[in-house]
Scaffold this active site. Sequence first.
Site, short mmCIF file in Angstrom:
data_model
loop_
_atom_site.label_atom_id
_atom_site.label_comp_id
_atom_site.label_asym_id
_atom_site.label_seq_id
_atom_site.Cartn_x
_atom_site.Cartn_y
_atom_site.Cartn_z
N LYS A 80 6.89 -41.48 -26.69
CA LYS A 80 6.00 -40.84 -25.71
C LYS A 80 5.57 -41.86 -24.65
O LYS A 80 5.70 -41.62 -23.45
CB LYS A 80 4.76 -40.26 -26.41
CG LYS A 80 3.90 -39.44 -25.46
CD LYS A 80 2.60 -39.01 -26.10
CE LYS A 80 1.56 -40.08 -25.93
NZ LYS A 80 0.22 -39.69 -26.35
N ASP A 91 3.55 -34.86 -25.56
CA ASP A 91 2.19 -35.08 -26.07
C ASP A 91 1.70 -33.77 -26.67
O ASP A 91 2.48 -32.82 -26.82
CB ASP A 91 1.27 -35.61 -24.95
CG ASP A 91 0.92 -34.51 -23.96
OD1 ASP A 91 1.58 -33.45 -23.95
OD2 ASP A 91 -0.03 -34.70 -23.18
#
Length: 250
Positions: free
Chosen positions: A159, A178
């Site tokens: 991420k 996310d």
Amino acid sequence: MATKSKKKKSAKKAPGHGKAKAAKPAKAAKPAKIARAVGTDPQRVAAILAKLDQAYPNATCELNHKNAFELLIATILSAQCTDVRVNQVTETLFQKYPDAKAFAFATPGELEQEIRPTGFFRNKTKSVMGASKAMLEKFGGEVPRTMEEILTLPGVARKTGNVVLGTAFGIASGVVVDTHVQRIANRLDLTRNEDPKKIEQDLMQVIPKDRWILFSHQIIWHGRRICQARKPKCVECNLESLCYAKDKTI
Ligand code: SF4
């Protein structure tokens, strides 16, 4: 004889024969597969992307930063914390610690107190200092530009890697997954997975590569402003006609 026998067989299979037609309804009964395919149909995906462009033409990362290094640190600090809070902390933090060297040789106890408002401050201190040391030792104090290299930094997972490579360098290495992307990708039938790694793989299959960076920002903006976790504002959502989420509020 052989010719006659063939003629008889083909006559049995001729269109209009009652038995041959009776077998067809069983094939038509596959609604589940058809529905799944519609979710990721290229035309539907293109329609979703067009709607996102309408709503969020200028979507970008909301973490304040002046360079890739600051973005990397800010992204580590943003775990389980709002971007607003991280921006408050980094405003003074980056004045005191302007580069990897400064963070690498920080006093851990001091840094812990400085980033305390972002939560999980002990672990984040370890990650920030560990990543800074690794950048000094392996990459001349710079943020590396490949996913493979950036993942070697302590506290950095895909991420964070996608946020930094995409936003700071314009490198489309994947899709940022996310909590917002995780939720909305499912609501929009772009995935059936819950695991972020699998969701990212699904999105990389259906979203054109040249849209990975902007798509990630747009979905995060959509999640913050409209498609919130508890009470999505479906009345205000321009994707409503394309959304079949079970928890739609209209
Ligand atoms: S219609 Fe509702 S659930 Fe669907 S994307 Fe829009 S806000 Fe989210």
